[in-house]
Design a protein around this motif. Structure first.
Motif, PDB file in Angstrom:
ATOM      1  N   PHE A 230       0.798  -1.064   0.160  1.00  0.00           N
ATOM      2  CA  PHE A 230      -0.164  -0.055  -0.094  1.00  0.00           C
ATOM      3  C   PHE A 230       0.829   1.128  -0.161  1.00  0.00           C
ATOM      4  CE2 PHE A 230      -2.349  -3.499   1.960  1.00  0.00           C
ATOM      5  CZ  PHE A 230      -3.493  -3.523   1.320  1.00  0.00           C
ATOM      6  N   ASN A 231       0.872   2.016  -1.169  1.00  0.00           N
ATOM      7  CA  ASN A 231       1.638   3.286  -1.235  1.00  0.00           C
ATOM      8  C   ASN A 231       0.585   4.422  -1.087  1.00  0.00           C
ATOM      9  OD1 ASN A 231       4.014   4.281  -1.845  1.00  0.00           O
ATOM     10  ND2 ASN A 231       3.370   5.033  -3.477  1.00  0.00           N
ATOM     11  N   TYR A 232       1.233   5.691  -0.645  1.00  0.00           N
ATOM     12  CA  TYR A 232       0.070   6.820  -0.486  1.00  0.00           C
ATOM     13  C   TYR A 232       1.225   8.042  -0.686  1.00  0.00           C
ATOM     14  CZ  TYR A 232      -3.007   3.836   2.054  1.00  0.00           C
ATOM     15  OH  TYR A 232      -3.816   2.955   2.435  1.00  0.00           O
ATOM     16  N   SER A 233       0.697   8.975  -1.556  1.00  0.00           N
ATOM     17  CA  SER A 233       1.477  10.042  -1.984  1.00  0.00           C
ATOM     18  C   SER A 233       0.576  11.281  -1.737  1.00  0.00           C
ATOM     19  CB  SER A 233       2.025  10.029  -3.460  1.00  0.00           C
ATOM     20  OG  SER A 233       2.783  11.180  -3.744  1.00  0.00           O
ATOM     21  N   LEU A 234       0.817  12.191  -0.729  1.00  0.00           N
ATOM     22  CA  LEU A 234      -0.277  13.099  -0.271  1.00  0.00           C
ATOM     23  C   LEU A 234       0.278  14.332  -0.720  1.00  0.00           C
ATOM     24  CD1 LEU A 234      -1.102  11.285   2.915  1.00  0.00           C
ATOM     25  CD2 LEU A 234      -1.884  10.986   0.883  1.00  0.00           C
ATOM     26  N   GLY A 235      -0.499  15.322  -0.913  1.00  0.00           N
ATOM     27  CA  GLY A 235      -0.195  16.869  -1.018  1.00  0.00           C
ATOM     28  C   GLY A 235      -0.305  17.138   0.345  1.00  0.00           C
ATOM     29  N   THR A 236      -1.054  18.566   0.558  1.00  0.00           N
ATOM     30  CA  THR A 236      -0.950  19.350   1.600  1.00  0.00           C
ATOM     31  C   THR A 236      -2.271  19.084   2.597  1.00  0.00           C
ATOM     32  OG1 THR A 236       0.225  21.044   0.392  1.00  0.00           O
ATOM     33  CG2 THR A 236      -1.073  21.663   2.457  1.00  0.00           C
ATOM     34  N   LEU A 237      -2.071  18.866   3.859  1.00  0.00           N
ATOM     35  CA  LEU A 237      -3.190  18.621   4.645  1.00  0.00           C
ATOM     36  C   LEU A 237      -3.266  20.050   5.770  1.00  0.00           C
ATOM     37  CD1 LEU A 237      -2.302  15.050   6.186  1.00  0.00           C
ATOM     38  CD2 LEU A 237      -4.022  15.678   4.449  1.00  0.00           C
ATOM     39  N   SER A 238      -4.430  20.075   5.877  1.00  0.00           N
ATOM     40  CA  SER A 238      -4.982  21.222   6.832  1.00  0.00           C
ATOM     41  C   SER A 238      -5.979  20.973   7.593  1.00  0.00           C
ATOM     42  CB  SER A 238      -5.119  22.539   6.042  1.00  0.00           C
ATOM     43  OG  SER A 238      -5.493  23.778   7.062  1.00  0.00           O
ATOM     44  N   LEU A 239      -5.661  20.397   8.966  1.00  0.00           N
ATOM     45  CA  LEU A 239      -6.693  19.823   9.690  1.00  0.00           C
ATOM     46  C   LEU A 239      -6.778  20.689  11.048  1.00  0.00           C
ATOM     47  CD1 LEU A 239      -5.225  16.128   9.912  1.00  0.00           C
ATOM     48  CD2 LEU A 239      -7.000  17.237   8.343  1.00  0.00           C
ATOM     49  N   SER A 240      -8.108  20.581  11.481  1.00  0.00           N
ATOM     50  CA  SER A 240      -8.497  21.419  12.738  1.00  0.00           C
ATOM     51  C   SER A 240      -8.562  20.548  13.774  1.00  0.00           C
ATOM     52  CB  SER A 240      -9.852  22.165  12.449  1.00  0.00           C
ATOM     53  OG  SER A 240      -9.651  22.950  11.282  1.00  0.00           O
ATOM     54  N   ASP A 241      -8.801  20.991  15.123  1.00  0.00           N
ATOM     55  CA  ASP A 241      -8.832  20.145  16.290  1.00  0.00           C
ATOM     56  C   ASP A 241      -9.999  19.088  16.052  1.00  0.00           C
ATOM     57  OD1 ASP A 241      -8.363  19.528  18.824  1.00  0.00           O
ATOM     58  OD2 ASP A 241      -9.809  20.897  19.588  1.00  0.00           O
ATOM     59  N   GLY A 242      -9.602  17.881  16.367  1.00  0.00           N
ATOM     60  CA  GLY A 242     -10.731  16.599  16.367  1.00  0.00           C
ATOM     61  C   GLY A 242     -10.589  15.931  15.242  1.00  0.00           C
ATOM     62  N   GLU A 243     -10.184  16.409  13.884  1.00  0.00           N
ATOM     63  CA  GLU A 243     -10.302  15.919  12.648  1.00  0.00           C
ATOM     64  C   GLU A 243      -9.047  14.815  12.493  1.00  0.00           C
ATOM     65  OE1 GLU A 243     -12.300  19.272  10.031  1.00  0.00           O
ATOM     66  OE2 GLU A 243     -10.083  19.343   9.915  1.00  0.00           O
ATOM     67  N   SER A 244      -9.470  13.788  11.686  1.00  0.00           N
ATOM     68  CA  SER A 244      -8.558  12.787  11.327  1.00  0.00           C
ATOM     69  C   SER A 244      -8.644  12.198   9.990  1.00  0.00           C
ATOM     70  CB  SER A 244      -8.886  11.484  12.319  1.00  0.00           C
ATOM     71  OG  SER A 244      -9.932  10.981  12.109  1.00  0.00           O
ATOM     72  N   ILE A 245      -7.600  11.516   9.519  1.00  0.00           N
ATOM     73  CA  ILE A 245      -7.593  10.964   7.937  1.00  0.00           C
ATOM     74  C   ILE A 245      -7.150   9.371   8.430  1.00  0.00           C
ATOM     75  CG2 ILE A 245      -6.883  10.956   5.765  1.00  0.00           C
ATOM     76  CD1 ILE A 245      -6.814  14.045   5.994  1.00  0.00           C
ATOM     77  N   THR A 246      -7.931   8.562   7.738  1.00  0.00           N
ATOM     78  CA  THR A 246      -7.325   7.165   7.890  1.00  0.00           C
ATOM     79  C   THR A 246      -6.847   6.756   6.165  1.00  0.00           C
ATOM     80  OG1 THR A 246      -8.463   6.566   9.541  1.00  0.00           O
ATOM     81  CG2 THR A 246      -7.845   4.698   8.165  1.00  0.00           C
ATOM     82  N   PHE A 247      -5.745   6.149   6.248  1.00  0.00           N
ATOM     83  CA  PHE A 247      -5.460   5.776   4.729  1.00  0.00           C
ATOM     84  C   PHE A 247      -5.262   4.275   5.019  1.00  0.00           C
ATOM     85  CE2 PHE A 247      -3.960  10.076   5.236  1.00  0.00           C
ATOM     86  CZ  PHE A 247      -4.292  10.632   4.186  1.00  0.00           C
ATOM     87  N   GLY A 248      -6.273   3.315   4.755  1.00  0.00           N
ATOM     88  CA  GLY A 248      -6.051   1.928   4.903  1.00  0.00           C
ATOM     89  C   GLY A 248      -7.601   1.532   5.030  1.00  0.00           C
ATOM     90  N   GLU A 249      -7.996   0.758   6.100  1.00  0.00           N
ATOM     91  CA  GLU A 249      -8.930  -0.090   6.605  1.00  0.00           C
ATOM     92  C   GLU A 249      -9.440  -0.931   5.077  1.00  0.00           C
ATOM     93  OE1 GLU A 249     -12.463   2.055   8.288  1.00  0.00           O
ATOM     94  OE2 GLU A 249     -11.013   3.093   9.741  1.00  0.00           O
ATOM     95  N   ASN A 250      -8.491  -1.553   4.673  1.00  0.00           N
ATOM     96  CA  ASN A 250      -8.859  -2.738   3.720  1.00  0.00           C
ATOM     97  C   ASN A 250      -9.078  -3.801   4.333  1.00  0.00           C
ATOM     98  OD1 ASN A 250      -8.099  -0.906   1.075  1.00  0.00           O
ATOM     99  ND2 ASN A 250      -6.163  -0.690   2.213  1.00  0.00           N
ATOM    100  N   ILE A 251      -9.828  -4.911   4.002  1.00  0.00           N
ATOM    101  CA  ILE A 251      -9.912  -6.120   4.328  1.00  0.00           C
ATOM    102  C   ILE A 251      -9.194  -7.147   3.772  1.00  0.00           C
ATOM    103  CG2 ILE A 251     -11.571  -7.847   4.625  1.00  0.00           C
ATOM    104  CD1 ILE A 251     -14.083  -5.453   5.049  1.00  0.00           C
ATOM    105  N   ILE A 252      -8.522  -7.773   4.384  1.00  0.00           N
ATOM    106  CA  ILE A 252      -7.397  -8.700   3.714  1.00  0.00           C
ATOM    107  C   ILE A 252      -7.673 -10.106   4.597  1.00  0.00           C
ATOM    108  CG2 ILE A 252      -4.926  -9.528   3.647  1.00  0.00           C
ATOM    109  CD1 ILE A 252      -4.278  -6.533   3.775  1.00  0.00           C
ATOM    110  N   GLN A 253      -8.426 -11.018   3.838  1.00  0.00           N
ATOM    111  CA  GLN A 253      -9.357 -11.956   4.485  1.00  0.00           C
ATOM    112  C   GLN A 253      -9.038 -13.278   3.590  1.00  0.00           C
ATOM    113  OE1 GLN A 253     -13.433 -11.915   4.590  1.00  0.00           O
ATOM    114  NE2 GLN A 253     -13.793 -13.889   5.972  1.00  0.00           N
ATOM    115  N   GLY A 254      -8.739 -14.325   4.153  1.00  0.00           N
ATOM    116  CA  GLY A 254      -8.610 -15.679   3.544  1.00  0.00           C
ATOM    117  C   GLY A 254      -7.684 -15.850   2.743  1.00  0.00           C
ATOM    118  N   ASN A 255      -6.652 -15.210   2.559  1.00  0.00           N
ATOM    119  CA  ASN A 255      -5.592 -15.536   1.420  1.00  0.00           C
ATOM    120  C   ASN A 255      -4.696 -16.310   1.867  1.00  0.00           C
ATOM    121  OD1 ASN A 255      -6.360 -13.170  -0.283  1.00  0.00           O
ATOM    122  ND2 ASN A 255      -6.301 -12.192   1.693  1.00  0.00           N
TER     123      ASN A 255
END
Length: 615
Positions: A230-255
């Motif tokens: 999994f690879n991420y290339s991100l620009g500019t983030l501007s976050l306020s108090d209490g905010e979040s970003i998740t990069f993922g939450e993929n399901i990898i099952q039964g492999n």
């Protein structure tokens, strides 16, 4: 007097003589569009078939080698190869939604095997792709907030000896309102550099969103350098108090992940953080990994941020950037994963593994690294992921056929893949595709039957399907009792009615054509005859013609299977000549008068000659 007799004979010959014209060939086989296109029977190449198809049609490509790149740009097309024996020597470009591409081998020297660009809900299944830079590539670049791409299914493919087996790239400046992942099910990835590589290139990530959601289930990864990357290339983030970003939450099952270099890798190539204050969090990973079979792999997990740039950060307090955590189980009792080097025992049970009795879950966690562990390691490797049977369709279009024909059975299974397809024709013996080929219909009937079903590699058997009303008629219709009205002379501008008895005992009469010719021209005029319920005959009208016109005609009859018969008087055609204004009775009277005059002239001449002799 001899001159007068000659003139009379010429008149008689002119009135009675007929001339027989040659026939112009008529296209007897009437083409009609069907819901299924077969290559190369209907069109010589796959691309021409796609160009001629309408949306949502089915294209079946027989076994063989087909050169050149293919572009699929009509939504809803379902394109089947013949059990991976249909070979495309080039790349396949998918540029429309809801496409199904199944059963091909992709060869040739191109860099990419199958390339999906900005499409939604496509299925790429049961294909072989090898020796490419990228075997299957999914590229989505939404340009409007309301656009949604994704939900594509990559399932049951065999991808070997490529640089990248499956590559999914989502590139966006401003993310759309909804971000969908893709479904990667039941593929076999062997000897690739990267097995499955998922990349996000995001200009301005929105807060409180999840960039992921891919479901990676039931795949076999063997001898790859990198398994899940999994690879991420991100620009500019501007976050306020209490905010979040998740990069993922993929399901990898039964492999089944065996003998690979790296198993899970999560990398952020670059990220910029601007004007961020308060408590914020960035999470890379957080994938849900469970019910997998991990055997003899080298490095289980690796993650890092390769480059980070920060401006105007109020304080480091409350700032959380996490790259090292995954969820390695699905809770109890579903459990975690099977690890071939797990040394624990199963003597306890329950969510806390503190109750008496075994439950198939190890009593102590499996430690992956300092921050990651599998709380519920499985003691056995079997996990039943596929409980859904395959689905099989046929290419039969419901129409009458005039020759023995093949019905192709096209099966798809989006997880474990199709193992075999079976069938019975007219309650005969059970046959299968791998040995007997596709069903071949040879019995003339309006109700041949076909029972068919498929079984997948997990042993799920499809409920048997029944196709009835399969129609085959190999016999031409018959023609009898051909007559015309009037039966005698046809006068100028008088219509002529042709009557004929046409029958077909199986598929029935479709058309009876009255085809006629004027004065030996190269043009034949075709009239569709009408059926008279009272007489039981087909009737057609030849329009009135000028005096002296020569008319020749024949009858062509089709049945509903497009068999046809031509009644043309053994190649001599039926004919008549339009008589002059006077009728045959007047002609007879005229001839009698002419003959009487001649007789009178001769008699008078003889009388005068006798008188002269007496004198």
């Amino acid at each position: 007097m001899k001159k007068l007799l000659f003139i009379v004979l010429v008149i008689l010959i002119f009135l009675l003589i007929g001339i027989f014209p040659s026939a112009l060939r008529i296209r007897y086989a009437k083409g009609q569009e069907t819901a299924v296109i077969i290559v190369p029977d209907d069109y010589a190449t796959i691309q021409i078939a796609i160009n001629e198809a309408h949306e949502d049609m089915v294209i079946f490509v027989k076994a063989g080698i087909y050169g050149g790149d293919i572009t699929i740009n009509k939504a809803g097309l379902k394109i089947f190869g013949d059990g991976r024996q249909s070979v495309i020597q080039g790349s396949v470009f998918v540029e429309a939604d809801n496409i199904l591409l199944s059963g091909f081998t992709i060869g040739g020297g191109s860099d990419t095997g199958i390339f999906l660009k900005n499409v939604d809900s496509c299925t790429i299944s049961n294909n072989n792709v090898s020796n490419k830079d990228v075997a299957i590539s999914i590229y989505n670049e939404p340009c409007m907030l309301e656009q949604t791409y994704g939900r594509n299914s990559i399932c049951g493919n065999i991808l070997s000896n490529n640089n990248i087996g499956i590559l999914s790239i989502l590139k966006m400046g401003i993310p759309p309102d909804i971000i969908y992942g893709n479904y990667i099910f039941g593929n076999t990835l062997v000897n690739n550099n990267y097995g499955i590589l998922i990349s996000y290139d995001i200009g301005i990530p929105d807060p409180n969103k999840v960039y992921g959601g891919n479901i990676i289930r039931g795949n076999t990864l063997l001898n790859n350098s990198h398994s899940f990357y999994f690879n991420y290339s991100l620009g500019t983030l501007s976050l306020s108090d209490g905010e979040s970003i998740t990069f993922g939450e993929n399901i990898i099952q039964g492999n089944n992940v065996t003998n690979n270099g790296y198993v899970i890798e999560v990398y952020c190539e670059e990220i910029g953080i601007l004007n961020t204050y308060g408590d914020i969090s960035l999470i890379f990973g957080c994938n849900k990994i469970f019910n997998n079979y991990f055997v003899d792999n080298n490095i289980l997990r690796n993650a890092c941020i390769k480059y980070i740039d920060i401006w105007n950060l109020d304080t480091l307090d409350g700032k959380s950037i996490i790259t090292a955590l995954e969820c390695w189980d699905d809770g109890y009792p579903s459990g975690g994963n099977y690890w071939s080097d797990y040394t624990g025992v199963d003597e306890r049970s329950g969510p806390n593994q503190d109750l008496p009795g075994s439950d198939g879950v190890g009593d102590i966690p499996y430690v992956i690294d300092a921050l990651n562990s599998d709380k519920y390691p499985l003691m056995t490797s079997h996990v039943d992921l596929d409980s859904t049977p395959p689905s099989t369709i046929t290419t039969y279009n419901g129409l009458w056929q005039s020759t023995n024909f093949t019905i192709y059975l096209l099966a798809i299974d989006e997880l474990s893949g199709v193992k075999e397809t079976y069938y019975r024709i007219n309650n005969g013996p059970v046959q299968n595709l791998s040995v007997h080929g596709h069903p071949f219909i040879t019995t003339e009937s309006d109700n041949n039957t076909l029972e068919y079903w498929s079984v997948d590699n997990a042993g799920n058997e499809e409920p048997h399907r029944f196709l009835t009303g399969i129609k085959l008629d190999k016999t031409d219709p018959s023609i009898a009792i051909l007559k015309r009205l009037p039966e005698g002379d046809v006068e100028p501008d008088q219509e002529v009615k042709v009557l004929v008895n046409v029958t077909d005992l199986l598929s029935g009469v479709k058309d009876a054509i009255l085809s006629y010719n004027i004065n030996n021209s190269l043009t034949w005029i075709n009239i569709t005859m009408t059926f008279n319920m009272t007489s039981g005959l087909y009737e057609g009208i030849i329009q009135g013609q000028h005096a002296g016109t020569i008319v020749k005609y024949k009858i062509i009859a089709y049945d509903n299977a497009e068999n046809y018969i031509v009644e043309d008087n053994n190649g001599q055609y039926y004919d008549y000549t339009v008589v002059p204004e006077f009728s045959s009775s007047l002609l007879t009277l005229l001839m009698l008068m002419i003959l009487s005059s001649i007789f009178a002239i001769i008699t008078k001449k003889n009388w005068n000659s006798g008188k002269d002799e007496v004198g």
